[in-house]
Design an enzyme around this catalytic site. Structure first.
Site, PDB file in Angstrom:
ATOM      1  N   ASP A 121       0.752   9.095  -3.626  1.00 26.91           N
ATOM      2  CA  ASP A 121       2.065   9.849  -2.612  1.00 26.91           C
ATOM      3  C   ASP A 121       2.662  11.013  -3.030  1.00 26.91           C
ATOM      4  O   ASP A 121       2.552  11.111  -4.323  1.00 26.91           O
ATOM      5  CB  ASP A 121       3.140   8.807  -2.001  1.00 26.91           C
ATOM      6  N   ASN A 142      11.871  -3.156  -0.626  1.00 25.36           N
ATOM      7  CA  ASN A 142      11.639  -3.682   0.764  1.00 25.36           C
ATOM      8  C   ASN A 142      10.394  -3.974   0.976  1.00 25.36           C
ATOM      9  O   ASN A 142       9.892  -4.199   2.244  1.00 25.36           O
ATOM     10  CB  ASN A 142      11.926  -2.599   1.761  1.00 25.36           C
ATOM     11  N   HIS A 163       7.662  -1.959   0.193  1.00 22.89           N
ATOM     12  CA  HIS A 163       6.792  -1.030   0.349  1.00 22.89           C
ATOM     13  C   HIS A 163       5.877  -0.693  -0.771  1.00 22.89           C
ATOM     14  O   HIS A 163       5.962  -1.206  -1.851  1.00 22.89           O
ATOM     15  CB  HIS A 163       7.726   0.458   0.896  1.00 22.89           C
ATOM     16  N   GLU A 217       6.199   2.103   4.620  1.00 18.93           N
ATOM     17  CA  GLU A 217       7.572   1.332   4.960  1.00 18.93           C
ATOM     18  C   GLU A 217       7.328   0.101   5.801  1.00 18.93           C
ATOM     19  O   GLU A 217       6.421   0.199   6.612  1.00 18.93           O
ATOM     20  CB  GLU A 217       8.617   2.552   5.336  1.00 18.93           C
TER      21      GLU A 217
HETATM   22  O1  LIG Z   1       8.637   1.014  -9.862  1.00 17.70           O
HETATM   23  P1  LIG Z   1       9.859   1.752  -8.966  1.00 17.70           P
HETATM   24  O2  LIG Z   1      10.512   2.565  -9.610  1.00 17.70           O
HETATM   25  O3  LIG Z   1      10.808   0.440  -8.856  1.00 17.70           O
HETATM   26  O4  LIG Z   1       9.354   1.991  -7.729  1.00 17.70           O
HETATM   27  C1  LIG Z   1       8.646   1.135  -6.625  1.00 17.70           C
HETATM   28  C2  LIG Z   1       8.000   1.978  -5.784  1.00 17.70           C
HETATM   29  O5  LIG Z   1       8.826   2.905  -5.168  1.00 17.70           O
HETATM   30  C3  LIG Z   1       8.197   4.102  -5.191  1.00 17.70           C
HETATM   31  O6  LIG Z   1       8.496   4.730  -6.301  1.00 17.70           O
HETATM   32  C4  LIG Z   1       8.459   5.030  -3.901  1.00 17.70           C
HETATM   33  O7  LIG Z   1       9.685   4.932  -3.477  1.00 17.70           O
HETATM   34  C5  LIG Z   1       6.727   3.954  -5.359  1.00 17.70           C
HETATM   35  O8  LIG Z   1       5.895   4.876  -5.699  1.00 17.70           O
HETATM   36  C6  LIG Z   1       6.716   2.638  -6.011  1.00 17.70           C
HETATM   37  O9  LIG Z   1       5.527   1.700  -5.922  1.00 17.70           O
END
Ligand SMILES: O=P(O)(O)OC[C@H]1O[C@](O)(CO)[C@@H](O)[C@@H]1O
Length: 250
Positions: free
Chosen positions: A67, A136, A138, A143
Site C-alpha cells: 500500500d 482493528n 486491517h 479496513e
Molecule cells: O505494525 P504496525 O505499525 O502495528 O502496523 C500495523 C498495520 O498498520 C499499517 O501500518 C497501516 O496502518 C499496515 O501497513 C500494518 O500492517
C-alpha cells in the site's frame, strides 16, 4: 496454518526473517509481497544483517508492496516508498527496477490501481506475502467492512487507523485520509502468507482474527481460508490464542 510463538520482538523478527530468507534461497527470483508499519522493521533489519554478512542475496528478487498513502510523494519521509528504501532496499542488492510500490502521486489513482493488478499478474503472482495487522484487524489498508473480492483500490482510512498512524506524523491532521491498497483478493492470491504480530496491544486483534468467525468486520479473519499461512508472533501478541487452547510451536 502454522503459528510460531517467540519470546520477544527480536526473536519474532529473526524467525520471520528466517522464513523470508528460506523463500529467497529456495527461489532466488521469487516475488516478495512486502509490508510497512512498525512490526516488520526488525525483520528487515535481520535480513539486512544477513545480506551484509554474505549469507543472502536479493539480486534476482522482485518485490511488490501492499500500500501507499494517496498524496504523498515517494520522497516524503512518511511515504511507504521512503520507508522501504530506508528500512530495506537501500541496504541490500535488490535492483531498484525490481521494487514496486504504488505511486501516491498518481494523477489517476484508479488507473494506478488497475496497472498494479496487471503488474502483479505479469510478475507471475506473489510467492510470499508479508503482512502486519492493524488493531482493528486491517491488513494492508483493507479496513473493517471492505469487500473481500476487491483488488487494488483507493481506500478511505478509518478514524482508528488515522489515530494509530498519527504517531508517525507531526500531527493527526497531517495523516493522509486516503490510500492506495492491494485488496484482500490480491493478498489471498499469494501462494504463501507470513503475518508478523507483536505486543499485548495486538492480542485482541490476533484472537478475533484467528479464533473468531470469518467476517468482513475483521479483515485478517479471511486468512483462515488461505491454504498456506504462517503466523509469527511474540508471547504478548499470541497469549489469547494460547489461552484459548490453540496449539502453537515454540
Ligand atoms: O505494525 P504496525 O505499525 O502495528 O502496523 C500495523 C498495520 O498498520 C499499517 O501500518 C497501516 O496502518 C499496515 O501497513 C500494518 O500492517
Amino acid at each position: 496454518m502454522r503459528i510460531y510463538q517467540s519470546e520477544d520482538y527480536k526473536a519474532m523478527s529473526r524467525r520471520a526473517a528466517n522464513i523470508i530468507s528460506a523463500q529467497v534461497i529456495y527461489k532466488p527470483d521469487c516475488v516478495l509481497g512486502l509490508a510497512t508499519g512498525g512490526t516488520p522493521v526488525g525483520t528487515y533489519q535481520q535480513l539486512v544483517d544477513w545480506y551484509k554478512k554474505g549469507d543472502l542475496s536479493f539480486a534476482e528478487v522482485r518485490s511488490v508492496n501492499l500500500d501507499e498513502y494517496l498524496g504523498l510523494s515517494p520522497h516524503h519521509e512518511q511515504s511507504y516508498r521512503y520507508f522501504m528504501q530506508s528500512n530495506l532496499f537501500d541496504h541490500i542488492d535488490i535492483k531498484p527496477e525490481n521494487t514496486h510500490v504504488l505511486n501516491g502521486l498518481a494523477k489517476d489513482p484508479d488507473k494506478e490501481c488497475a496497472a498494479y493488478n496487471k503488474l502483479i499478474q505479469e510478475l507471475g503472482g506473489i510467492d510470499l506475502q508479508l503482512l502486519g495487522m492493524g488493531h482493528n484487524g486491517h491488513i494492508a489498508f483493507n479496513e473493517p467492512g471492505d469487500d473481500f473480492g476487491l483488488e487494488t483500490h483507493v481506500v478511505t482510512l478509518t478514524e482508528s487507523t488515522i489515530e494509530a498512524n498519527k504517531r508517525f506524523f507531526e500531527s493527526r491532521d497531517e495523516v493522509p485520509r486516503k490510500a492506495l491498497s492491494m485488496g484482500i483478493k490480491n493478498i489471498m492470491n499469494a501462494r504463501r502468507i507470513l503475518m508478523v504480530v507483536s505486543g499485548e496491544d495486538k492480542a485482541d486483534a490476533v484472537y478475533r482474527a484467528f479464533c473468531g468467525r470469518v467476517t468482513k468486520e475483521v479483515p485478517a479473519s479471511v486468512l483462515q481460508l488461505h491454504p498456506d499461512v504462517t503466523l509469527v508472533g511474540d508471547k504478548a501478541a499470541l497469549h489469547k490464542l494460547v489461552e484459548a487452547g490453540v496449539s502453537v510451536c515454540g
